[in-house]
Design a protein around this motif. Sequence first.
Motif, PDB file in Angstrom:
ATOM      1  N   UNK A  26       0.829  -1.206   0.000  1.00 56.63           N
ATOM      2  CA  UNK A  26       0.000   0.000   0.000  1.00 56.63           C
ATOM      3  C   UNK A  26       0.868   1.262   0.000  1.00 56.63           C
ATOM      4  N   UNK A  27       2.124   1.107  -0.415  1.00 55.43           N
ATOM      5  CA  UNK A  27       3.044   2.247  -0.411  1.00 55.43           C
ATOM      6  C   UNK A  27       3.135   2.930  -1.778  1.00 55.43           C
ATOM      7  N   UNK A  28       2.764   2.239  -2.832  1.00 55.99           N
ATOM      8  CA  UNK A  28       2.889   2.812  -4.163  1.00 55.99           C
ATOM      9  C   UNK A  28       4.238   2.572  -4.808  1.00 55.99           C
ATOM     10  N   UNK A  29       5.136   1.883  -4.110  1.00 61.73           N
ATOM     11  CA  UNK A  29       6.456   1.585  -4.655  1.00 61.73           C
ATOM     12  C   UNK A  29       7.143   0.538  -3.810  1.00 61.73           C
ATOM     13  N   UNK A  30       8.306   0.095  -4.254  1.00 63.36           N
ATOM     14  CA  UNK A  30       9.075  -0.895  -3.502  1.00 63.36           C
ATOM     15  C   UNK A  30       9.577  -0.318  -2.183  1.00 63.36           C
TER      16      UNK A  30
END
Length: 331
Positions: A138-142
């Motif tokens: 749910x962070x939008x990236x690694x």
Amino acid sequence: MKALAYEKAHPLDAFAIELVDVAEPRLRDADLLVGIRAVGINPGEAAIRQLRSAEPGGRIILGWEFAGVVVAVGPEVTGFAVGDRVMGTGDVTRDGAWAERLAVDHRVVARIPDRLSFTDAASLPIGGLTAWEALFRDRGGLAADVERVLIVGGAGGVGTMAAQLLKSRTSAVVAATASRPESREWCLGMGADVVVDHTGNVRGQLRDAGIDRIDLVLSTAGTAGNVGWIAEILRPFGHLAAVDLSGPFELGPLVGKSVSLHTENVFSKITAGGDIAGQGRILAALAADVVADRLRPIATTVLDGLSADTMRTAHELAESGRTIGKTVITV
């Protein structure tokens, strides 16, 4: 309307999904009514067919990956209108898309770009959403400490989308597993920097390719049986993201390296009360990536007509474990 349905769970050799007449979907206030034009086929649907029976007197309509046209909207719908071309997964707690029409919450679908066919659009939702959530959560990236990723099952729908997302949205080194020449070639075409054979010494093959550690393993199949070698290649405090865990799982090999385990269920926002509109936003981002040529649709086998025969063929392919990309049925 017509729909493909069955009553009792059954194996492939007793295939019992039939084209039948069913009632029109009942629209909820936040729903779209979508005329189905194409459906993507997934191994998970074949697994449900084997395990899940209907209530007495009932029937089950599977299918949670679709592309189609909006034919009606509920009073609480915003952002969509009759005639819009849309794609999505639907809702696993309701009837699926193996039918002429589908009622679906508008928050879990996205518009299809003009340049994208229904067939190609239907190849994107499940693999794209599953890969996105498994990798980016749910962070939008690694996570900041992830620089090297191994995808187990790189030629399947999820693996294919994962490789493309990683190469287009991150700077990570991407390795993938594949055991056949055609699947190896496909993985490289989808962006993998390195392809290794999961039937051999994976750790040795990675070392030969100059990769001495893996920060994150995305496992799309066979996780429980592969956990031993997965633990070997992961660095301490690395990450395992698994999309196929549903039963007992031996964590022992991971504990010694303090590995973080991430499970992924593409319907978790729907079934567990999460932000379901996030699903629509991810689909819209995938569509934008296609328009920008950062992402390729993955339809590789296209079957014509929603019939019992085409669906059986699709299930045969899904259960073979040897599919590359995505099987799509046009309606």
